[in-house]
Motif scaffolding. Structure first.
Motif: not given
Ligand SMILES: *Cc1c(COP(=O)(O)O)cnc(C)c1O
Length: 368
Positions: A236-262
């Motif tokens: 349950g703890i992992h599921a709750a952490v994952l549900s909390t993080k999921l809405p941030h996955l897109e912005p985090w992925t965007q940042k990864r891509i930007e970091r790679v561009e640099l």
């Protein structure tokens, strides 16, 4: 300046309130173990299926179990062969062996490092039951070619998407193109829990149902065991952490891509070989892997400067102890050469411009 390979602590600091609140809710409800209608696990499964554009998500204890349970769902076992890439993490082949089948390795593509689709058909025998492509480092494997081969030979396709949450292949999320896709939510993956966790997505209700059954002692409800399964449930703890993080996955992925561009921009005039991706895919850069000459010396120099570089992977799977008796380096020339040159540089959404500049200047010094 000390530069870690990943920094999970920054992410926690930035989202501390919502993560602490989510953990608290699980503890208050004592909803610790998945399997029997855990509301936190159910919520995450629904959200992750929706995010992937899949009909179903079913969770389990980790991303190695999810591969293994999927193989069982498709009836793969003793006497069967499964095609896997030579260059990947050992879970991909290990899961095949654990169910009693034999992993058959295929060399890497020289530009993309994922399985080389041109080398798959020569490895197919009457015993071949499945192909397990890996979206390596976050780059989607060539799914059109793989699906065509699978159709022609009547094979199951299980995508190992452990490194590629949110990656797109021709507009589709990875994990939804084959018969099923397997994910790991190990803490350091692009979407990570606070411990081991895993799961699958699929559009096949029978696969999802069987997966849940196997992962929870073969039960369809408490004490109704339809088969022998195992204990592999998402907490349950992992599921709750994952549900909390999921809405941030897109912005985090965007940042990864930007970091790679640099990184790419700063390294483009150097002899360092940069990662490339085919058109029509979104690489989500779980790892930023470059190629350098004299890799071991470069690795040592970077480490001396406190820059935590890593190698994914120092040996291709066919040359590891459990498999090496059957294989020669000439049989996997691309993977063999790559493993002598590849170097993974620090990458996470929060890595700063200054940190990247320091990694790059240190790397340029190390190669010259
Ligand atoms: C991380 C990973 C897995 C599974 O990982 P677990 O640690 O068991 O969750 C499977 N395949 C690949 C390619 C991976 O990188």
């Amino acid at each position: 300046m000390k530069i870690p390979f990943v920094d999970l602590h920054i992410q926690y600091e930035q989202h501390k309130q919502e993560i602490d609140a989510a953990l608290q809710r699980v503890i208050e409800k004592t909803a610790f173990v998945g399997g029997n209608n855990n509301p936190f696990v159910k919520e995450f499964e629904e959200k992750f299926a929706e995010y992937c554009g899949a009909a179903f998500c079913a969770s389990c204890g980790n991303g190695t179990d999810s591969l293994e349970i999927l193989l069982k769902c498709f009836g793969i076992g003793e006497g069967d062969e499964v095609i896997v890439p030579a260059l990947t993490w050992i879970s991909t082949s290990e899961s095949v062996s654990t169910v009693g089948a034999t992993p058959v390795f295929v060399d890497a593509h020289p530009d993309f490092y994922t399985i080389d689709p041109k080398k798959i058909e020569e490895k197919i025998t009457p015993r071949t039951k499945a192909i397990m492509p890996v979206h390596l480092y976050g780059l989607p494997a060539p799914m059109d070619e793989i699906m065509d081969i699978a159709k022609a030979h009547n094979l199951i396709v299980i995508e190992d998407a452990a490194q590629a949450h949110g990656a797109l292949y021709k507009g589709k999320r990875v994990g939804t193109i084959g018969h099923a896709g397997s994910f790991s939510f190990f803490p350091g993956k692009n979407l990570g829990a606070y411990g081991d966790a895993g799961g699958i997505v699929t559009n096949d209700s029978a696969v999802a149902e069987k997966f849940r059954m196997i992962a929870n002692h073969g039960q369809i409800k408490k004490h109704d065991h339809r088969m022998e399964g195992r204990n592999s449930r998402m907490d349950g703890i992992h599921a709750a952490v994952l549900s909390t993080k999921l809405p941030h996955l897109e912005p985090w992925t965007q940042k990864r891509i930007e970091r790679v561009e640099l990184y790419n921009q700063l390294l483009k005039e150097t002899p360092v070989v940069l990662p490339t991706a085919p058109d029509d895919v979104r690489h989500v850069y779980h790892l930023y892997v470059v190629q350098v000459e004299n890799r071991d010396a470069v690795y040592a120099k970077m480490r001396e400067k406190d820059i935590e570089v890593l190698i994914h992977y120092p040996n291709a799977l066919p040359f590891l102890l459990p498999y090496k008796e059957k294989h020669r380096s000439e049989d996997f020339p691309v993977a063999h050469t790559l493993t002598q040159k590849i170097l993974s540089l620090p990458l996470y959404p929060e890595i700063t411009d200054d940190q990247i500049r320091y990694v790059v200047s240190s790397l340029i010094e190390a190669i010259s």
